[in-house]
Structures are given as structure tokens and as C-alpha cells.
Design a protein around this motif. Structure first.
Motif, mmCIF file in Angstrom:
data_model
loop_
_atom_site.group_PDB
_atom_site.id
_atom_site.type_symbol
_atom_site.label_atom_id
_atom_site.label_comp_id
_atom_site.label_asym_id
_atom_site.label_seq_id
_atom_site.Cartn_x
_atom_site.Cartn_y
_atom_site.Cartn_z
ATOM 1 N N SER A 1 0.825 -1.205 0.000
ATOM 2 C CA SER A 1 0.000 0.000 0.000
ATOM 3 C C SER A 1 0.860 1.258 0.000
ATOM 4 N N ALA A 2 1.903 1.273 0.836
ATOM 5 C CA ALA A 2 2.771 2.449 0.900
ATOM 6 C C ALA A 2 3.534 2.645 -0.402
ATOM 7 N N VAL A 3 4.039 1.552 -0.968
ATOM 8 C CA VAL A 3 4.818 1.641 -2.213
ATOM 9 C C VAL A 3 3.966 2.169 -3.361
ATOM 10 N N LEU A 4 2.691 1.814 -3.380
ATOM 11 C CA LEU A 4 1.811 2.249 -4.458
ATOM 12 C C LEU A 4 1.123 3.577 -4.161
ATOM 13 N N GLY B 1 -0.180 9.431 -4.694
ATOM 14 C CA GLY B 1 -0.662 10.670 -4.093
ATOM 15 C C GLY B 1 0.263 11.841 -4.356
ATOM 16 N N ALA B 2 1.573 11.595 -4.324
ATOM 17 C CA ALA B 2 2.533 12.673 -4.560
ATOM 18 C C ALA B 2 2.455 13.179 -5.993
ATOM 19 N N ILE B 3 2.394 12.268 -6.953
ATOM 20 C CA ILE B 3 2.292 12.668 -8.362
ATOM 21 C C ILE B 3 0.985 13.399 -8.620
ATOM 22 N N SER B 4 -0.080 12.924 -7.993
ATOM 23 C CA SER B 4 -1.372 13.584 -8.150
ATOM 24 C C SER B 4 -1.326 15.016 -7.625
ATOM 25 N N PHE C 1 -4.903 -2.932 -1.992
ATOM 26 C CA PHE C 1 -5.748 -2.084 -2.833
ATOM 27 C C PHE C 1 -6.870 -1.456 -2.012
ATOM 28 N N PHE C 2 -7.356 -2.216 -1.036
ATOM 29 C CA PHE C 2 -8.396 -1.696 -0.153
ATOM 30 C C PHE C 2 -7.898 -0.500 0.641
ATOM 31 N N GLU C 3 -6.616 -0.490 0.988
ATOM 32 C CA GLU C 3 -6.077 0.549 1.855
ATOM 33 C C GLU C 3 -5.383 1.666 1.093
ATOM 34 N N LEU C 4 -4.753 1.362 -0.050
ATOM 35 C CA LEU C 4 -3.919 2.362 -0.719
ATOM 36 C C LEU C 4 -4.724 3.567 -1.209
ATOM 37 N N ASN C 5 -6.003 3.360 -1.493
ATOM 38 C CA ASN C 5 -6.807 4.468 -2.002
ATOM 39 C C ASN C 5 -6.928 5.577 -0.961
ATOM 40 N N PHE C 6 -7.191 5.207 0.278
ATOM 41 C CA PHE C 6 -7.295 6.203 1.341
ATOM 42 C C PHE C 6 -5.943 6.844 1.612
ATOM 43 N N THR C 7 -4.887 6.025 1.642
ATOM 44 C CA THR C 7 -3.545 6.567 1.886
ATOM 45 C C THR C 7 -3.133 7.527 0.782
ATOM 46 N N ALA C 8 -3.471 7.200 -0.458
ATOM 47 C CA ALA C 8 -3.142 8.088 -1.578
ATOM 48 C C ALA C 8 -3.869 9.421 -1.452
ATOM 49 N N ARG C 9 -5.108 9.391 -1.004
ATOM 50 C CA ARG C 9 -5.854 10.634 -0.825
ATOM 51 C C ARG C 9 -5.207 11.504 0.259
ATOM 52 N N ARG D 1 8.993 14.734 2.970
ATOM 53 C CA ARG D 1 9.345 14.497 4.369
ATOM 54 C C ARG D 1 8.430 15.282 5.306
ATOM 55 N N ASN D 2 8.138 16.527 4.961
ATOM 56 C CA ASN D 2 7.261 17.321 5.822
ATOM 57 C C ASN D 2 5.803 16.890 5.707
ATOM 58 N N ALA D 3 5.472 16.211 4.630
ATOM 59 C CA ALA D 3 4.104 15.702 4.472
ATOM 60 C C ALA D 3 3.951 14.298 5.039
ATOM 61 N N SER D 4 5.026 13.756 5.584
ATOM 62 C CA SER D 4 5.002 12.352 6.008
ATOM 63 C C SER D 4 4.254 12.128 7.324
ATOM 64 N N LEU D 5 4.135 13.161 8.168
ATOM 65 C CA LEU D 5 3.462 12.960 9.449
ATOM 66 C C LEU D 5 2.008 12.505 9.289
ATOM 67 N N PRO D 6 1.205 13.163 8.448
ATOM 68 C CA PRO D 6 -0.156 12.638 8.250
ATOM 69 C C PRO D 6 -0.164 11.243 7.635
ATOM 70 N N ILE D 7 0.799 10.972 6.766
ATOM 71 C CA ILE D 7 0.852 9.656 6.120
ATOM 72 C C ILE D 7 1.154 8.573 7.147
ATOM 73 N N ILE D 8 2.107 8.844 8.043
ATOM 74 C CA ILE D 8 2.451 7.870 9.083
ATOM 75 C C ILE D 8 1.291 7.693 10.057
ATOM 76 N N THR D 9 0.597 8.795 10.349
ATOM 77 C CA THR D 9 -0.584 8.682 11.214
ATOM 78 C C THR D 9 -1.608 7.740 10.602
ATOM 79 N N VAL D 10 -1.838 7.895 9.316
ATOM 80 C CA VAL D 10 -2.779 7.026 8.612
ATOM 81 C C VAL D 10 -2.265 5.596 8.582
ATOM 82 N N ALA D 11 -0.949 5.420 8.453
ATOM 83 C CA ALA D 11 -0.384 4.071 8.405
ATOM 84 C C ALA D 11 -0.638 3.328 9.705
ATOM 85 N N GLY D 12 -0.488 4.012 10.842
ATOM 86 C CA GLY D 12 -0.773 3.360 12.117
ATOM 87 C C GLY D 12 -2.228 2.990 12.261
ATOM 88 N N TRP D 13 -3.103 3.879 11.823
ATOM 89 C CA TRP D 13 -4.534 3.591 11.870
ATOM 90 C C TRP D 13 -4.916 2.533 10.835
#
Length: 305
Positions: free
Chosen positions: A100-103, A108-111, A181-189, A224-236
Motif C-alpha cells: 500500500s505504501a509503495v503504491l 498521491g505525490a504525483i497527483s 488495494f483496499f487501503e492504498l486508495n485512502f492513503t493516496a488521498r 518528508r514534511n508531508a510524512s506525518l499525516p501519512i504515518i498517522t494514517v499508516a498506524g490507523w
């Protein structure tokens, strides 16, 4: 939190209809014959005839001593039923998180970088569609397409990672990809939203005005500065993924904790259900603790505060 989980798991199982002693004596088909005396004796043996607070106290006392107890349905130590299935579930969940993280993060970054472009609109359509589809539908469609197009069937046998790594990865790839695939969509958003916010900051404009390469700006400053919300989502997300493994394991015939939990619920195996829920809760709480620790490593302002 663990104490609250134990109370909820214990009380809810006894509120819903069902009697483990009745399930054992009646059998799976429900046509087994027994007398009321046999039913009463089995309830006494299982301990379900005692008051709820006594049952809970005994269970917690045994749990604190590291004793998960006996399975009511299988009549075997719970550790023997649960232990061999934990690696399969954890492997499936962590493979899904990595996929999920790799995809999701690049998507999300390219978008965000290509905001309002054709790539952005396509990525948003994909993520919106993925969020809207339930995980069991994704699993069933994946199985159907694999069987119809590639003649691939879920394996009846399961190889542990340390026994045959290559076979194990072949067996776990498609279930993990479906779960990812179930999770990557939310993480990408979330990644897209975080990146859009960071790209508008003054230090990004300063970095560009200094002539730094765009790739360096995006990787070292923006992402790197955008990673905090991403890591928060990863834990959840780990909690969501562990919940998703229950369905995926059943669909892909993975012998993990999810499959065991469904069987335990069907047989009203109180002790086995409670122990499985505790394991899930411990993993989720530990993951959230790790996320909190990572905050201070990624953002020095937290350490300084």
C-alpha cells in the motif's frame, strides 16, 4: 485501552444469542441429541453457568499469568490453536502495508504535483472508486478474474515463510495485493492532501528560488514534511488491515487468525474469541505507540517542545 477491550469483548459475546455448550452438544448441523442434565453438566464444566463477573475475574487472572485458557469448542489450549496462525495474519497485514505504501505514496505525490491534470483526475477517480468498493467485493472479483483469466486457484495447503519462502510469497502475494488495494486508495488521498498543503509553503518557494532540483525539493523538503499525516494514517491503517484480513483469509483460504476467529464466532467459542481480539488489540496499540515515537524522529519540533 486493553482493559476496555477485554471488558467489551467479554460482555458482547455474552449479550448476543448463543450458548457454547448447546453448540457443542447439538453439533454443526444442530440435530444432535442430548439431555438437559448433559447440557447442565457441560455448562458447569465450561464455567458458563457462573455469574458473569466471576467468569471475567477468572479469565483476567489467568490472562495476567500468561494463560489464555482452553478453547470451549476445540477443547484444546488456545495457544495451540492461535499460535500457528499468528504468523500468517501478521505476514499478510504487513505485506499489505508495504504494498500500500509503495503504491499509494507515489500515486498521491504525483497527483499533488500534477494537480488538475489528466494524471490527477485519473488518480482521483481510481482512489474514489477504490474507497467505495467493500473489501469482500474486491476479494471475490480478484478470485474470479484470477481463476477465469489465469487459471489460478487459492492453494489448499499453506507453506510457512521459514519453511519455503518462495512458495509462501506466491501464496500470499494476491491476498496481500487485494488487501493493499483496499487501503492504498485512502492513503493516496491523504498523501495528495498533505503534499498540496506542503507545496504551498514558503520554504518550498525558497528552495525553488535557490535553484534546487525539483526532485530534491519534492523528496527532501515536501514529502518528508508531508510524512506525518501519512504515518498517522499508516498506524490507523493497520487496524483496518487486520480487520480486512478476516474476510481476505476466508476468501483466499489463508489459515490465519481471521479464519480461526470466524470459526470461533460460529461455534460461540468465548475464550478463543476473547484471546484473538486481545492479540489484535495489542498489535494495533503497539503500532500506534510506534507512530507516536516516529513523530519525534521525523519532526524535531516535537523533541524541542
Amino acid at each position: 485501552m486493553i482493559l476496555l477491550v477485554t471488558i467489551l469483548a467479554f460482555v458482547l459475546m455474552r449479550v448476543i444469542p448463543g450458548d457454547p455448550a448447546l453448540m457443542i452438544l447439538a453439533g454443526v448441523t444442530g440435530d444432535g441429541s442430548f439431555t438437559q442434565e448433559e447440557l447442565a453438566n457441560l455448562r458447569q464444566e465450561l464455567g458458563t453457568d457462573r455469574p458473569i463477573y466471576i467468569q471475567y475475574t477468572n479469565w483476567i487472572w489467568n490472562l495476567l499469568r500468561g494463560d489464555l485458557g482452553m478453547s470451549m469448542f476445540y477443547r484444546t489450549p488456545i495457544i495451540e490453536e492461535l499460535g500457528p496462525r499468528i504468523p500468517a495474519t501478521f505476514e499478510l497485514a504487513f505485506m499489505a502495508i508495504i504494498m500500500s505504501a509503495v503504491l499509494a505514496v507515489p500515486l498521491g505525490a504525483i497527483s499533488a504535483v500534477k494537480q488538475n491534470s489528466a494524471i490527477d483526475y485519473a488518480a482521483r477517480i481510481i482512489t474514489f472508486t477504490g474507497i467505495s468498493i467493500p473489501i469482500f467485493v474486491i476479494g471475490l472479483v480478484t478470485i474470479y478474474l484470477l481463476v477465469r483469466w489465469f487459471n489460478w486457484f487459492p492453494p489448499l495447503g499453506y507453506a510457512m515463510l521459514w519453511e519455503d519462502p518462495w512458495v509462501n510469497l506466491q501464496q500470499m502475494f494476491f491476498p496481500a495485493l487485494t488487501l493493499a488495494f483496499f487501503e492504498l486508495n485512502f492513503t493516496a488521498r491523504v498523501t495528495r492532501s498533505a503534499m498540496l498543503e506542503v507545496l504551498r509553503e514558503d520554504y518550498i518557494k525558497t528552495a525553488r528560488s535557490k535553484g534546487l532540483r525539483e526532485g530534491r525539493i519534492l523528496m527532501l523538503h515536501a514529502l518528508r514534511n508531508a510524512s506525518l499525516p501519512i504515518i498517522t494514517v499508516a498506524g490507523w491503517s493497520l487496524a483496518r488491515l487486520l480487520g480486512g484480513t478476516i474476510i481476505i483469509e476466508k476468501i483466499f483460504l489463508v489459515p490465519g487468525m481471521g479464519t480461526l476467529l470466524i470459526d470461533a464466532i460460529t461455534g460461540r467459542d468465548y475464550t478463543l474469541i476473547q484471546s484473538t481480539v486481545i492479540v489484535y488489540a495489542l498489535v494495533v496499540l503497539t503500532a500506534n505507540l510506534v507512530v507516536d515515537i516516529l513523530y519525534s524522529w521525523l519532526d524535531p519540533r516535537i523533541r524541542y517542545a
